[in-house]
Scaffold this motif. Structure first.
Motif, mmCIF file in Angstrom:
data_model
loop_
_atom_site.group_PDB
_atom_site.id
_atom_site.type_symbol
_atom_site.label_atom_id
_atom_site.label_comp_id
_atom_site.label_asym_id
_atom_site.label_seq_id
_atom_site.Cartn_x
_atom_site.Cartn_y
_atom_site.Cartn_z
ATOM 1 N N ARG A 33 30.855 65.681 -18.608
ATOM 2 C CA ARG A 33 30.959 66.020 -20.040
ATOM 3 C C ARG A 33 29.606 66.364 -20.660
ATOM 4 O O ARG A 33 29.541 66.743 -21.824
ATOM 5 N N GLY A 34 28.531 66.189 -19.887
ATOM 6 C CA GLY A 34 27.198 66.459 -20.414
ATOM 7 C C GLY A 34 26.677 65.361 -21.316
ATOM 8 O O GLY A 34 25.825 65.598 -22.169
ATOM 9 N N HIS A 35 27.172 64.139 -21.117
ATOM 10 C CA HIS A 35 26.806 63.026 -21.984
ATOM 11 C C HIS A 35 25.809 62.059 -21.369
ATOM 12 O O HIS A 35 25.552 61.008 -21.942
ATOM 13 N N VAL A 36 25.268 62.391 -20.199
ATOM 14 C CA VAL A 36 24.295 61.499 -19.561
ATOM 15 C C VAL A 36 22.889 62.013 -19.857
ATOM 16 O O VAL A 36 22.588 63.184 -19.682
ATOM 17 N N VAL A 72 20.158 65.385 -16.841
ATOM 18 C CA VAL A 72 20.022 65.090 -15.419
ATOM 19 C C VAL A 72 20.177 66.418 -14.675
ATOM 20 O O VAL A 72 21.228 67.062 -14.759
ATOM 21 N N ALA A 73 19.121 66.841 -13.987
ATOM 22 C CA ALA A 73 19.167 68.100 -13.249
ATOM 23 C C ALA A 73 20.222 68.021 -12.147
ATOM 24 O O ALA A 73 20.427 66.945 -11.561
ATOM 25 N N PRO A 74 20.893 69.144 -11.859
ATOM 26 C CA PRO A 74 21.930 69.127 -10.818
ATOM 27 C C PRO A 74 21.439 68.596 -9.473
ATOM 28 O O PRO A 74 22.165 67.885 -8.786
ATOM 29 N N GLU A 75 20.182 68.920 -9.098
ATOM 30 C CA GLU A 75 19.646 68.445 -7.819
ATOM 31 C C GLU A 75 19.530 66.917 -7.812
ATOM 32 O O GLU A 75 19.827 66.262 -6.824
ATOM 33 N N LEU A 76 19.059 66.365 -8.933
ATOM 34 C CA LEU A 76 18.929 64.911 -9.039
ATOM 35 C C LEU A 76 20.310 64.262 -9.052
ATOM 36 O O LEU A 76 20.532 63.237 -8.398
ATOM 37 N N ALA A 77 21.242 64.861 -9.778
ATOM 38 C CA ALA A 77 22.612 64.336 -9.814
ATOM 39 C C ALA A 77 23.192 64.290 -8.405
ATOM 40 O O ALA A 77 23.860 63.321 -8.039
ATOM 41 N N GLN A 78 22.907 65.308 -7.599
ATOM 42 C CA GLN A 78 23.416 65.339 -6.221
ATOM 43 C C GLN A 78 22.759 64.246 -5.381
ATOM 44 O O GLN A 78 23.434 63.566 -4.605
ATOM 45 N N GLN A 79 21.448 64.055 -5.547
ATOM 46 C CA GLN A 79 20.760 62.978 -4.815
ATOM 47 C C GLN A 79 21.359 61.630 -5.183
ATOM 48 O O GLN A 79 21.612 60.796 -4.305
ATOM 49 N N VAL A 90 22.652 52.237 -20.671
ATOM 50 C CA VAL A 90 23.062 51.695 -21.968
ATOM 51 C C VAL A 90 23.785 52.816 -22.706
ATOM 52 O O VAL A 90 23.394 53.977 -22.617
ATOM 53 N N VAL A 91 24.863 52.472 -23.385
ATOM 54 C CA VAL A 91 25.676 53.458 -24.081
ATOM 55 C C VAL A 91 25.332 53.471 -25.565
ATOM 56 O O VAL A 91 25.323 52.431 -26.220
ATOM 57 N N ILE A 92 25.006 54.650 -26.057
ATOM 58 C CA ILE A 92 24.890 54.923 -27.492
ATOM 59 C C ILE A 92 25.858 56.087 -27.699
ATOM 60 O O ILE A 92 25.494 57.248 -27.549
ATOM 61 N N ALA A 93 27.118 55.749 -27.954
ATOM 62 C CA ALA A 93 28.198 56.736 -27.952
ATOM 63 C C ALA A 93 27.827 57.981 -28.763
ATOM 64 O O ALA A 93 27.271 57.860 -29.845
ATOM 65 N N PRO A 94 28.114 59.175 -28.234
ATOM 66 C CA PRO A 94 28.818 59.422 -26.968
ATOM 67 C C PRO A 94 27.897 59.470 -25.763
ATOM 68 O O PRO A 94 28.310 59.802 -24.671
ATOM 69 N N TRP A 95 26.619 59.139 -25.936
ATOM 70 C CA TRP A 95 25.629 59.277 -24.872
ATOM 71 C C TRP A 95 25.554 58.038 -23.980
ATOM 72 O O TRP A 95 25.719 56.922 -24.447
ATOM 73 N N VAL A 96 25.246 58.289 -22.714
ATOM 74 C CA VAL A 96 24.924 57.221 -21.777
ATOM 75 C C VAL A 96 23.498 57.480 -21.313
ATOM 76 O O VAL A 96 23.222 58.501 -20.675
ATOM 77 N N LEU A 97 22.591 56.590 -21.678
ATOM 78 C CA LEU A 97 21.202 56.705 -21.245
ATOM 79 C C LEU A 97 21.075 56.023 -19.893
ATOM 80 O O LEU A 97 21.542 54.893 -19.720
ATOM 81 N N VAL A 98 20.464 56.717 -18.931
ATOM 82 C CA VAL A 98 20.293 56.141 -17.597
ATOM 83 C C VAL A 98 18.822 56.182 -17.199
ATOM 84 O O VAL A 98 18.081 57.070 -17.606
ATOM 85 N N GLN A 99 18.462 55.212 -16.394
ATOM 86 C CA GLN A 99 17.088 55.125 -15.913
ATOM 87 C C GLN A 99 17.104 54.633 -14.482
ATOM 88 O O GLN A 99 17.750 53.645 -14.164
ATOM 89 N N ASP A 100 16.387 55.361 -13.627
ATOM 90 C CA ASP A 100 16.266 54.978 -12.220
ATOM 91 C C ASP A 100 14.937 54.255 -12.054
ATOM 92 O O ASP A 100 13.877 54.856 -12.158
ATOM 93 N N ARG A 101 15.012 52.957 -11.826
ATOM 94 C CA ARG A 101 13.788 52.160 -11.660
ATOM 95 C C ARG A 101 13.560 51.775 -10.204
ATOM 96 O O ARG A 101 12.728 50.916 -9.922
ATOM 97 N N SER A 102 14.256 52.412 -9.292
ATOM 98 C CA SER A 102 14.179 52.009 -7.888
ATOM 99 C C SER A 102 12.790 52.169 -7.290
ATOM 100 O O SER A 102 12.421 51.443 -6.377
#
Length: 107
Positions: A33-36, A72-79, A90-102
């Motif tokens: 949906r383009g909400h990430v 999120v770039a398509p290449e990163l989404a695929q990875q 964390v959700v701030i409707a309609p958005w979902v904020l994501v963070q990769d801390r690995s």
């Protein structure tokens, strides 16, 4: 004082309770949906969420210009899909904020 005028610390405390780790596969519907929104690991996820909740457009434009917040770039989404990455979200409707801390040391 009305409850709609919470202090930034109150907002961050509430958001902290709503922040959790989630696998990328569980976010596919939101991504489609383009909400990430990806948040760079050097930023505090709660700070970004609080600014979004406060509708601080100027701050978001600064982060976006610096490449610290954005789609999120398509290449990163695929990875992330291939490894079913576990992200902080964390959700701030309609958005979902994501963070990769690995790859980053948590303080």
């Amino acid at each position: 004082m009305s409850s709609s005028h919470q202090s930034p610390d109150d907002i961050k405390a509430k958001l902290n309770l709503e922040t959790s780790r989630i696998n990328w596969h569980d976010l596919q519907v939101y991504y489609a949906r383009g909400h990430v929104v990806k948040v760079s690991p050097e930023l505090d996820l709660l700070d970004v969420a609080a600014e979004l909740a406060a509708d601080n457009t100027a701050r978001f434009q600064q982060w976006m210009s610096a490449g610290q917040v954005g789609d999120v770039a398509p290449e990163l989404a695929q990875q992330w899909y291939d490894s079913n990455a576990e992200l902080w979200a964390v959700v701030i409707a309609p958005w979902v904020l994501v963070q990769d801390r690995s790859d980053h040391v948590l303080h």
